[in-house]
Scaffold this active site. Sequence first.
Site, PDB file in Angstrom:
ATOM      1  CB  SER A  66      -0.945   0.006   1.206  1.00 29.45           C
ATOM      2  OG  SER A  66      -2.061  -0.826   0.951  1.00 29.45           O
ATOM      3  CE  LYS A  69      -4.523   2.040  -0.505  1.00 34.49           C
ATOM      4  NZ  LYS A  69      -3.863   0.716  -0.522  1.00 34.49           N
ATOM      5  CB  SER A 342      -4.643   1.659   3.692  1.00 37.49           C
ATOM      6  OG  SER A 342      -3.754   1.178   2.710  1.00 37.49           O
ATOM      7  CE  LYS A 449      -1.442   3.890   2.795  1.00 39.59           C
ATOM      8  NZ  LYS A 449      -1.408   2.771   3.739  1.00 39.59           N
TER       9      LYS A 449
END
Length: 464
Positions: A66, A69, A342, A449
């Site tokens: 992820s 992103k 997320s 993140k």
Amino acid sequence: MLRRSTLLGLLLAFAVACAQSLQEELDALLSVNWLRYGSCGVVVRDLQTGETLYRRDAERMLIPASNMKLIVSAAALHLLGPDYRFHTRVWMRGTLTPEGTLHGDLILQGLGDATLEMRDLHALAQQVRRAGVQRVTGYLLFDDSWLDATRYGFGWSSGDEPFGYQAQMSALCAERNAVRVYAQPAETVGEPARVRVEPETDYVEIVNRSITVERGTRNATIEATRTRARNQIIVYGSIAQGSEEVFIGRFAVENPSHYATHLFRQALQAVGVSIQKGIVPNLIPLRSADTLVRAVPALRSADSPVRATALRLGGTVQATVLIAEHLSPPMREVAALINKPSDNLITEITLKVIGKETRGIGTTQAGIESVRAFLQQAWLEMDAVHIVDGSGLSRINGVSPENFVRLLEYMHRSPHAEAYRESLPVYGVDGTLRNRLRGTPVQGNGFAKTGSLNRVSSLSGYLR
């Protein structure tokens, strides 16, 4: 052979007394047995001086999960702009009588708003009612032609299709293209648990094979699964009397455009608008309103509260009028809806919208091409960037730790620095970092993140 791939990119904006000490401490932390046969890449850089304080396999391409992103949200802020909003529109086609009967159809058009919720559909329904529509003799049509019809990303796991985190993609979305399932015990032992879904809808079929057991029963567990390629959710297991209602899970739906329109029909019914016929796709995609108005000047009216267009059907002209519209939050807020929890669906749809707005093609590939051009502008080493989706669900993506740090540096100096940083989870406070490093000096001082797949863990962000 399965390998563990760990990616960590951190930008440190504080004075480090001894770089050698940091080097030794990180080396020790990374010299653990479970990383012995895996791959681990780390870069630590001081934002004030530009000095690289630590690096290990910095150029190695690893699976970002992820952390992808970070790339899509950065590109969206630059290419679409922080004030960009996604639209959902309702069109009326036919003749509306003074009594409120529409001899024609309503069309629900999706333009890539993956943030749309049930409350937004209710607001759209109220706009339709205020436009004077009470009865529709025709159909409720859905138009999702603005983006392509590819529902899943390249390299996604078929085993994850039933679950909400891998919901199908569409230009017309609602409730993240999923339902939430809850259960509580029945009043009598031996009866099935009481199951409900949010949003409340009959679009999915619930097959309840659960059972209520005696209070205090150990190991009572209730679960659910969705039948592949069907809107059928099977609930099984047991729940003990006296238990509170439990959240079982979030399950994706088949045909998300139809699902959104089904929910919209429920919203219309709630405000007193009836649809005589059923829900069907709009086979003649809506074109630009401005183009159609220019094509039929007689339909243009300076004092009209709505915009009129025309579609030529079978040699005749039918008026198609925009009567309701919903706008999403601005991109600066959507970026936080992507990064903090997320959210895979919003990310993937945003990537397609980037392609649509920059190249005129609403596909993942068009979005990737525009994102790669942006990353080149941000001085990333493009030979160490391989993108196949936006959310990071695919294990075929590959990005080096050095490139993530370059992206974070670029965004730190960009006009969108504040919006970008504030979109990230905060250590010990919110998002996917809410439970990490609580009660430590890092709490509230780190913005990063996370990313995780089977045997993959990634973390990239800023630390004061």
